[in-house]
Design a protein around this motif. Sequence first.
Motif, mmCIF file in Angstrom:
data_model
loop_
_atom_site.group_PDB
_atom_site.id
_atom_site.type_symbol
_atom_site.label_atom_id
_atom_site.label_comp_id
_atom_site.label_asym_id
_atom_site.label_seq_id
_atom_site.Cartn_x
_atom_site.Cartn_y
_atom_site.Cartn_z
ATOM 1 N N ILE A 129 0.855 -1.185 0.000
ATOM 2 C CA ILE A 129 0.000 0.000 0.000
ATOM 3 C C ILE A 129 0.896 1.242 0.000
ATOM 4 O O ILE A 129 1.875 1.311 0.744
ATOM 5 C CB ILE A 129 -0.908 0.040 1.249
ATOM 6 C CG1 ILE A 129 -1.782 -1.200 1.335
ATOM 7 C CG2 ILE A 129 -1.739 1.316 1.293
ATOM 8 C CD1 ILE A 129 -2.807 -1.328 0.249
ATOM 9 N N GLY A 130 0.555 2.206 -0.823
ATOM 10 C CA GLY A 130 1.303 3.461 -0.864
ATOM 11 C C GLY A 130 0.429 4.559 -1.421
ATOM 12 O O GLY A 130 -0.740 4.361 -1.742
ATOM 13 N N GLY A 131 1.007 5.732 -1.545
ATOM 14 C CA GLY A 131 0.319 6.849 -2.174
ATOM 15 C C GLY A 131 -0.820 7.444 -1.375
ATOM 16 O O GLY A 131 -1.614 8.211 -1.924
ATOM 17 N N LEU A 132 -0.928 7.112 -0.085
ATOM 18 C CA LEU A 132 -2.003 7.685 0.730
ATOM 19 C C LEU A 132 -1.712 9.166 0.952
ATOM 20 O O LEU A 132 -0.598 9.549 1.289
ATOM 21 C CB LEU A 132 -2.104 6.974 2.078
ATOM 22 C CG LEU A 132 -2.482 5.500 2.024
ATOM 23 C CD1 LEU A 132 -2.356 4.877 3.404
ATOM 24 C CD2 LEU A 132 -3.873 5.318 1.470
ATOM 25 N N SER A 133 -2.707 9.975 0.731
ATOM 26 C CA SER A 133 -2.548 11.415 0.889
ATOM 27 C C SER A 133 -3.910 12.030 1.191
ATOM 28 O O SER A 133 -4.477 12.753 0.371
ATOM 29 C CB SER A 133 -1.952 11.996 -0.396
ATOM 30 O OG SER A 133 -1.734 13.367 -0.269
ATOM 31 N N PRO A 134 -4.468 11.754 2.384
ATOM 32 C CA PRO A 134 -5.804 12.259 2.712
ATOM 33 C C PRO A 134 -5.856 13.788 2.707
ATOM 34 O O PRO A 134 -4.932 14.448 3.181
ATOM 35 C CB PRO A 134 -6.064 11.725 4.118
ATOM 36 C CG PRO A 134 -5.079 10.626 4.319
ATOM 37 C CD PRO A 134 -3.902 10.954 3.466
ATOM 38 N N SER A 135 -6.919 14.323 2.155
ATOM 39 C CA SER A 135 -7.093 15.777 2.143
ATOM 40 C C SER A 135 -8.571 16.112 2.253
ATOM 41 O O SER A 135 -9.434 15.318 1.904
ATOM 42 C CB SER A 135 -6.508 16.379 0.861
ATOM 43 O OG SER A 135 -7.211 15.912 -0.265
ATOM 44 N N ALA A 136 -8.818 17.318 2.758
ATOM 45 C CA ALA A 136 -10.181 17.834 2.869
ATOM 46 C C ALA A 136 -10.129 19.324 2.606
ATOM 47 O O ALA A 136 -9.081 19.956 2.714
ATOM 48 C CB ALA A 136 -10.766 17.555 4.250
ATOM 49 N N SER A 137 -11.260 19.879 2.245
ATOM 50 C CA SER A 137 -11.348 21.319 2.028
ATOM 51 C C SER A 137 -12.711 21.798 2.509
ATOM 52 O O SER A 137 -13.607 20.997 2.763
ATOM 53 C CB SER A 137 -11.166 21.657 0.542
ATOM 54 O OG SER A 137 -12.274 21.189 -0.192
ATOM 55 N N ILE A 138 -12.859 23.091 2.594
ATOM 56 C CA ILE A 138 -14.124 23.649 3.037
ATOM 57 C C ILE A 138 -15.238 23.378 2.027
ATOM 58 O O ILE A 138 -16.398 23.215 2.382
ATOM 59 C CB ILE A 138 -13.997 25.164 3.365
ATOM 60 C CG1 ILE A 138 -15.191 25.639 4.185
ATOM 61 C CG2 ILE A 138 -13.841 25.968 2.096
ATOM 62 C CD1 ILE A 138 -15.241 25.058 5.565
ATOM 63 N N GLU A 139 -14.868 23.262 0.738
ATOM 64 C CA GLU A 139 -15.871 22.975 -0.294
ATOM 65 C C GLU A 139 -16.337 21.524 -0.250
ATOM 66 O O GLU A 139 -17.454 21.206 -0.597
ATOM 67 C CB GLU A 139 -15.316 23.273 -1.704
ATOM 68 C CG GLU A 139 -15.097 24.734 -1.981
ATOM 69 C CD GLU A 139 -13.710 25.198 -1.520
ATOM 70 O OE1 GLU A 139 -12.815 24.338 -1.343
ATOM 71 O OE2 GLU A 139 -13.538 26.402 -1.324
ATOM 72 N N GLY A 140 -15.443 20.642 0.126
ATOM 73 C CA GLY A 140 -15.775 19.222 0.226
ATOM 74 C C GLY A 140 -15.372 18.742 1.598
ATOM 75 O O GLY A 140 -14.256 18.276 1.784
ATOM 76 N N ALA A 141 -16.237 18.905 2.559
ATOM 77 C CA ALA A 141 -15.883 18.676 3.962
ATOM 78 C C ALA A 141 -15.846 17.198 4.333
ATOM 79 O O ALA A 141 -16.319 16.792 5.386
ATOM 80 C CB ALA A 141 -16.851 19.431 4.855
ATOM 81 N N ILE A 142 -15.316 16.391 3.453
ATOM 82 C CA ILE A 142 -15.060 14.988 3.744
ATOM 83 C C ILE A 142 -13.611 14.726 3.357
ATOM 84 O O ILE A 142 -13.035 15.436 2.545
ATOM 85 C CB ILE A 142 -16.006 14.041 2.958
ATOM 86 C CG1 ILE A 142 -15.930 14.320 1.459
ATOM 87 C CG2 ILE A 142 -17.423 14.148 3.465
ATOM 88 C CD1 ILE A 142 -16.694 13.359 0.614
ATOM 89 N N TRP A 143 -13.027 13.736 3.960
ATOM 90 C CA TRP A 143 -11.657 13.393 3.650
ATOM 91 C C TRP A 143 -11.624 12.464 2.436
ATOM 92 O O TRP A 143 -12.349 11.467 2.384
ATOM 93 C CB TRP A 143 -10.990 12.719 4.842
ATOM 94 C CG TRP A 143 -10.669 13.673 5.933
ATOM 95 C CD1 TRP A 143 -11.503 14.076 6.933
ATOM 96 C CD2 TRP A 143 -9.451 14.374 6.116
ATOM 97 N NE1 TRP A 143 -10.863 14.976 7.740
ATOM 98 C CE2 TRP A 143 -9.591 15.178 7.262
ATOM 99 C CE3 TRP A 143 -8.241 14.396 5.425
ATOM 100 C CZ2 TRP A 143 -8.576 15.993 7.734
ATOM 101 C CZ3 TRP A 143 -7.233 15.204 5.901
ATOM 102 C CH2 TRP A 143 -7.400 15.993 7.034
ATOM 103 N N LEU A 144 -10.780 12.798 1.474
ATOM 104 C CA LEU A 144 -10.553 11.986 0.278
ATOM 105 C C LEU A 144 -9.081 11.610 0.233
ATOM 106 O O LEU A 144 -8.237 12.372 0.704
ATOM 107 C CB LEU A 144 -10.903 12.764 -0.987
ATOM 108 C CG LEU A 144 -12.330 13.281 -1.114
ATOM 109 C CD1 LEU A 144 -12.430 14.245 -2.290
ATOM 110 C CD2 LEU A 144 -13.276 12.117 -1.301
ATOM 111 N N SER A 145 -8.777 10.461 -0.329
ATOM 112 C CA SER A 145 -7.373 10.073 -0.444
ATOM 113 C C SER A 145 -7.145 9.222 -1.683
ATOM 114 O O SER A 145 -7.936 8.336 -1.988
ATOM 115 C CB SER A 145 -6.929 9.266 0.777
ATOM 116 O OG SER A 145 -5.558 8.915 0.668
#
Length: 161
Positions: A129-145
């Motif tokens: 497993i690699g490349g994990l990079s969770p991010s969130a923003s005010i426009e999309g208030a859920i975590w994506l990775s």
Amino acid sequence: MAVINVPNGTQAILTLGNTVPDSDGLITSGLVIPFVQDITINATPGTVRYSTLDSTSSSAFTTVNENGISLNLLVDEAVMFGNSTITTNDVAKIGLFETSIQKKEVFFSVAVTGTGTTGDINLTGKGFIGGLSPSASIEGAIWLSPCEIIVNGELTKNVES
């Protein structure tokens, strides 16, 4: 020609585990990764290009495959960081994040054409497993990775019997 119909939600199901998939491509006590937005399976042969003096174009030959799986997912807390009550699957117990940090090899299965009926096709293998990079923003208030499985060896096609 038959089309693989993805919109009905029964295809491209990624399952991870610490046991070798069975002959049908299923992983015992496997962790099904929820909320996958998209998935890409790569089986790309390496190439070497060369030129000769008697030709105006280059030539090529292929070498070993560079196999990989990449996907984007909505971050699920239990999948990303583990559920310590699970004892049958190390990936589910410690989560994708810790599996990546510890560089643990995992087994995987991608259901290409179904969820467990005769004739369904699964692609299986093992990797990291690699490349994990969770991010969130005010426009999309859920975590994506994004997530990547660096395949160690071959991708194998299995047909459920």
